[in-house]
Design a protein around this motif. Structure first.
Motif, PDB file in Angstrom:
ATOM      1  N   LEU A 153     -21.207  65.314   6.522  1.00 50.36           N
ATOM      2  CA  LEU A 153     -20.349  66.193   5.721  1.00 50.36           C
ATOM      3  C   LEU A 153     -18.905  65.939   6.129  1.00 50.36           C
ATOM      4  O   LEU A 153     -18.649  65.324   7.174  1.00 50.36           O
ATOM      5  CB  LEU A 153     -20.753  67.663   5.908  1.00 50.36           C
ATOM      6  N   THR A 154     -17.971  66.363   5.328  1.00 51.05           N
ATOM      7  CA  THR A 154     -16.567  66.234   5.711  1.00 51.05           C
ATOM      8  C   THR A 154     -15.869  67.583   5.604  1.00 51.05           C
ATOM      9  O   THR A 154     -16.102  68.327   4.648  1.00 51.05           O
ATOM     10  CB  THR A 154     -15.809  65.204   4.851  1.00 51.05           C
ATOM     11  N   GLY A 155     -15.050  67.897   6.609  1.00 50.18           N
ATOM     12  CA  GLY A 155     -14.278  69.148   6.560  1.00 50.18           C
ATOM     13  C   GLY A 155     -15.091  70.325   7.060  1.00 50.18           C
ATOM     14  O   GLY A 155     -16.005  70.180   7.879  1.00 50.18           O
ATOM     15  N   ILE A 200     -19.711  65.244   1.079  1.00 50.31           N
ATOM     16  CA  ILE A 200     -20.148  64.341   2.153  1.00 50.31           C
ATOM     17  C   ILE A 200     -19.294  63.076   2.089  1.00 50.31           C
ATOM     18  O   ILE A 200     -18.676  62.777   1.057  1.00 50.31           O
ATOM     19  CB  ILE A 200     -21.641  63.969   2.063  1.00 50.31           C
ATOM     20  N   VAL A 201     -19.292  62.336   3.205  1.00 52.22           N
ATOM     21  CA  VAL A 201     -18.609  61.041   3.255  1.00 52.22           C
ATOM     22  C   VAL A 201     -19.610  60.030   3.817  1.00 52.22           C
ATOM     23  O   VAL A 201     -20.298  60.316   4.800  1.00 52.22           O
ATOM     24  CB  VAL A 201     -17.302  61.124   4.088  1.00 52.22           C
ATOM     25  N   ALA A 202     -19.703  58.869   3.146  1.00 53.48           N
ATOM     26  CA  ALA A 202     -20.637  57.820   3.585  1.00 53.48           C
ATOM     27  C   ALA A 202     -19.854  56.528   3.771  1.00 53.48           C
ATOM     28  O   ALA A 202     -18.890  56.266   3.046  1.00 53.48           O
ATOM     29  CB  ALA A 202     -21.727  57.632   2.534  1.00 53.48           C
ATOM     30  N   LEU A 203     -20.283  55.718   4.730  1.00 51.77           N
ATOM     31  CA  LEU A 203     -19.577  54.473   5.043  1.00 51.77           C
ATOM     32  C   LEU A 203     -20.335  53.273   4.458  1.00 51.77           C
ATOM     33  O   LEU A 203     -21.550  53.181   4.597  1.00 51.77           O
ATOM     34  CB  LEU A 203     -19.474  54.328   6.567  1.00 51.77           C
ATOM     35  N   ALA A 204     -19.585  52.364   3.831  1.00 50.79           N
ATOM     36  CA  ALA A 204     -20.192  51.146   3.285  1.00 50.79           C
ATOM     37  C   ALA A 204     -19.362  49.941   3.698  1.00 50.79           C
ATOM     38  O   ALA A 204     -18.135  50.023   3.785  1.00 50.79           O
ATOM     39  CB  ALA A 204     -20.270  51.238   1.763  1.00 50.79           C
ATOM     40  N   SER A 205     -20.040  48.814   3.923  1.00 42.58           N
ATOM     41  CA  SER A 205     -19.305  47.647   4.407  1.00 42.58           C
ATOM     42  C   SER A 205     -18.779  46.779   3.260  1.00 42.58           C
ATOM     43  O   SER A 205     -17.971  45.890   3.487  1.00 42.58           O
ATOM     44  CB  SER A 205     -20.187  46.811   5.327  1.00 42.58           C
ATOM     45  N   ASP A 206     -19.277  47.002   2.040  1.00 49.34           N
ATOM     46  CA  ASP A 206     -18.743  46.218   0.912  1.00 49.34           C
ATOM     47  C   ASP A 206     -18.715  47.071  -0.348  1.00 49.34           C
ATOM     48  O   ASP A 206     -19.373  48.113  -0.429  1.00 49.34           O
ATOM     49  CB  ASP A 206     -19.569  44.942   0.707  1.00 49.34           C
ATOM     50  N   LYS A 207     -17.993  46.577  -1.344  1.00 52.79           N
ATOM     51  CA  LYS A 207     -17.759  47.333  -2.569  1.00 52.79           C
ATOM     52  C   LYS A 207     -19.060  47.551  -3.347  1.00 52.79           C
ATOM     53  O   LYS A 207     -19.292  48.624  -3.902  1.00 52.79           O
ATOM     54  CB  LYS A 207     -16.731  46.554  -3.407  1.00 52.79           C
ATOM     55  N   GLU A 208     -19.912  46.518  -3.350  1.00 47.16           N
ATOM     56  CA  GLU A 208     -21.154  46.608  -4.119  1.00 47.16           C
ATOM     57  C   GLU A 208     -22.045  47.744  -3.584  1.00 47.16           C
ATOM     58  O   GLU A 208     -22.562  48.563  -4.357  1.00 47.16           O
ATOM     59  CB  GLU A 208     -21.866  45.267  -3.986  1.00 47.16           C
ATOM     60  N   THR A 209     -22.177  47.782  -2.257  1.00 46.43           N
ATOM     61  CA  THR A 209     -22.987  48.858  -1.659  1.00 46.43           C
ATOM     62  C   THR A 209     -22.345  50.216  -1.931  1.00 46.43           C
ATOM     63  O   THR A 209     -23.032  51.199  -2.240  1.00 46.43           O
ATOM     64  CB  THR A 209     -23.140  48.636  -0.133  1.00 46.43           C
ATOM     65  N   ALA A 210     -21.015  50.257  -1.837  1.00 45.43           N
ATOM     66  CA  ALA A 210     -20.310  51.529  -2.100  1.00 45.43           C
ATOM     67  C   ALA A 210     -20.619  52.013  -3.516  1.00 45.43           C
ATOM     68  O   ALA A 210     -20.912  53.199  -3.736  1.00 45.43           O
ATOM     69  CB  ALA A 210     -18.809  51.349  -1.893  1.00 45.43           C
ATOM     70  N   LEU A 269     -26.415  69.285   1.322  1.00 48.00           N
ATOM     71  CA  LEU A 269     -25.576  68.260   1.982  1.00 48.00           C
ATOM     72  C   LEU A 269     -26.482  67.280   2.714  1.00 48.00           C
ATOM     73  O   LEU A 269     -26.295  66.063   2.641  1.00 48.00           O
ATOM     74  CB  LEU A 269     -24.578  68.908   2.960  1.00 48.00           C
ATOM     75  N   GLU A 270     -27.515  67.802   3.403  1.00 51.19           N
ATOM     76  CA  GLU A 270     -28.454  66.937   4.141  1.00 51.19           C
ATOM     77  C   GLU A 270     -29.146  65.983   3.174  1.00 51.19           C
ATOM     78  O   GLU A 270     -29.360  64.819   3.486  1.00 51.19           O
ATOM     79  CB  GLU A 270     -29.504  67.781   4.882  1.00 51.19           C
ATOM     80  N   ARG A 271     -29.469  66.488   1.996  1.00 49.35           N
ATOM     81  CA  ARG A 271     -30.159  65.651   1.011  1.00 49.35           C
ATOM     82  C   ARG A 271     -29.243  64.516   0.541  1.00 49.35           C
ATOM     83  O   ARG A 271     -29.646  63.353   0.481  1.00 49.35           O
ATOM     84  CB  ARG A 271     -30.594  66.537  -0.158  1.00 49.35           C
ATOM     85  N   MET A 289     -21.106  58.353  12.930  1.00 45.87           N
ATOM     86  CA  MET A 289     -20.961  59.370  11.864  1.00 45.87           C
ATOM     87  C   MET A 289     -22.258  60.167  11.723  1.00 45.87           C
ATOM     88  O   MET A 289     -22.237  61.402  11.608  1.00 45.87           O
ATOM     89  CB  MET A 289     -20.610  58.685  10.527  1.00 45.87           C
ATOM     90  N   THR A 290     -23.388  59.462  11.737  1.00 44.59           N
ATOM     91  CA  THR A 290     -24.673  60.146  11.568  1.00 44.59           C
ATOM     92  C   THR A 290     -24.973  61.048  12.773  1.00 44.59           C
ATOM     93  O   THR A 290     -25.493  62.158  12.612  1.00 44.59           O
ATOM     94  CB  THR A 290     -25.791  59.106  11.317  1.00 44.59           C
ATOM     95  N   ARG A 291     -24.609  60.581  13.968  1.00 43.83           N
ATOM     96  CA  ARG A 291     -24.794  61.434  15.163  1.00 43.83           C
ATOM     97  C   ARG A 291     -23.918  62.676  15.086  1.00 43.83           C
ATOM     98  O   ARG A 291     -24.318  63.784  15.439  1.00 43.83           O
ATOM     99  CB  ARG A 291     -24.399  60.637  16.413  1.00 43.83           C
ATOM    100  N   ASN A 292     -22.690  62.466  14.586  1.00 42.94           N
ATOM    101  CA  ASN A 292     -21.760  63.596  14.439  1.00 42.94           C
ATOM    102  C   ASN A 292     -22.336  64.638  13.464  1.00 42.94           C
ATOM    103  O   ASN A 292     -22.239  65.850  13.681  1.00 42.94           O
ATOM    104  CB  ASN A 292     -20.405  63.062  13.925  1.00 42.94           C
ATOM    105  N   GLN A 293     -23.006  64.130  12.411  1.00 39.25           N
ATOM    106  CA  GLN A 293     -23.595  65.048  11.428  1.00 39.25           C
ATOM    107  C   GLN A 293     -24.655  65.938  12.074  1.00 39.25           C
ATOM    108  O   GLN A 293     -24.737  67.130  11.786  1.00 39.25           O
ATOM    109  CB  GLN A 293     -24.192  64.249  10.261  1.00 39.25           C
ATOM    110  N   LYS A 294     -25.450  65.353  12.953  1.00 38.17           N
ATOM    111  CA  LYS A 294     -26.517  66.148  13.608  1.00 38.17           C
ATOM    112  C   LYS A 294     -25.891  67.311  14.384  1.00 38.17           C
ATOM    113  O   LYS A 294     -26.396  68.427  14.391  1.00 38.17           O
ATOM    114  CB  LYS A 294     -27.340  65.263  14.545  1.00 38.17           C
ATOM    115  N   LEU A 295     -24.761  67.015  15.026  1.00 40.43           N
ATOM    116  CA  LEU A 295     -24.082  68.076  15.794  1.00 40.43           C
ATOM    117  C   LEU A 295     -23.461  69.117  14.861  1.00 40.43           C
ATOM    118  O   LEU A 295     -23.478  70.316  15.160  1.00 40.43           O
ATOM    119  CB  LEU A 295     -23.020  67.451  16.704  1.00 40.43           C
TER     120      LEU A 295
END
Ligand code: PMV
Length: 306
Positions: free
Chosen positions: A267-269, A276-286, A250-252, A233-239
């Motif tokens: 970013l999304t869309g 933006i969209v961010a990925l988290a592995s658990d609810k607490e981090t989310a 958005l970068e911030r 996802m982060t690599r995709n953002q750079k592109l």
């Protein structure tokens, strides 16, 4: 009195927006808590009502020509081009925020009319009608949003315009944050097209790399490797930034999400604003990411299990 109901929801691109317009795959997740509901009832005068519009077909054509074309084609399909109706749409999908609000409208309306006419429809028919509005709204639409706002799980949308649901064994959450600035998809798609036509070699190579990232993303999801998926996802953002559709704010927000534990963010869309969209592995981090983003000025934020 006849009645028809249709529903859809928002979406977030996890990988592959923009390059998907050029035939590469994308991974798109539904956001089930943000939805759009349409109701059609028979009436002696046509009236279309949404949160920001109330008027006749004629007036609709001026403001929302995509929806106008969709309604015209639906009535033609049922051989009742002059049928008066009342259409009411209620949506909490923020518009112009990269969350698929226009596709959500088109799908909910199409389903409501199919229901109104008691028509047994397939997803493909909903897709084909909804794309009438989407193509008009965005200039050139990949069709990925339309499938995603109907799907109940993340989809892999491939170049043959087919969508398969990706099954995820591990727990994973996405956090969406609205930057508060509108991002007009048609403008973003046009900007990317202009850049591409100016330098097809350079921009074509970005699209190709984004396509490869989405292909790898499918493998990582299937394998349940969230860390590697986040990196993609982060690599995709750079592109996306190289395509010219990111913004400093958005970068911030992306940086803040990563600092607060996101495995990846982008970013999304369409971009040029939006979310933006961010990925988290658990609810607490989310939850931690969500509150950090709100404190940094995001005007809306949501957590969704994928
Ligand atoms: O901004 P949204 O939510 O409409 O998403 C647009 C996604 C694009 O890839 C930029 C366009 C498309 O048709 O797929």
């Amino acid at each position: 009195m006849n009645f028809g109901f249709g529903q859809s929801h928002a979406k977030a691109h996890l990988l592959g927006e923009h390059s998907v317009v050029y035939g590469y795959p994308a991974i798109i997740a539904p956001l089930l808590s943000l939805n759009c509901k349409a109701e059609v009832i028979s009436s002696d005068q046509t009236l279309i009502e949404t949160d920001n519009f109330s008027g006749t077909m004629y007036q609709l054509n001026y403001r929302f020509s995509g929806i106008y074309s969709l309604l015209t084609e639906l009535l033609k399909f049922f051989q009742q081009p002059d049928l008066p109706f009342k259409l009411h749409i209620k949506s909490n999908v923020p518009s112009k925020k990269g969350l698929g609000s226009s596709a959500a409208y088109s799908v909910a309306i199409t389903k409501a009319f199919f229901d109104f006419f008691d028509y047994q429809y397939s997803d493909e028919e909903v897709y084909n009608f909804s794309q009438i509005a989407e193509n008009k709204n965005h200039g050139k639409s990949s069709g990925g949003d339309t499938y995603a706002v109907m799907a109940d799980g993340p989809i892999f949308f491939d170049s043959s315009k087919d969508a398969t649901i990706l099954k995820l064994d591990t727990e994973a959450y996405i956090v969406i944050a609205d930057s508060g600035t509108a991002g007009l998809t048609s403008q973003a798609v046009k900007l990317v097209a202009d850049n591409y036509h100016r330098d097809p070699k350079k921009y074509g190579s970005y699209f190709k790399e984004m396509g490869a990232i989405a292909e790898s993303g499918r493998e990582e999801i299937i394998a349940g490797d969230l860390v590697d998926f986040g990196d993609l996802m982060t690599r995709n953002q750079k592109l996306l930034a190289q395509l010219g559709v990111s913004t400093p704010y958005l970068e911030r927000l992306i940086k803040i999400a990563i600092k607060n534990g996101a495995l990846g963010a982008k970013l999304t869309g369409g971009g040029l604003g939006g979310s933006i969209v961010a990925l988290a592995s658990d609810k607490e981090t989310a939850n931690q990411i969500k509150s950090a983003l709100s404190q940094s000025g995001a005007t809306g934020s949501w957590i969704s299990k994928i």
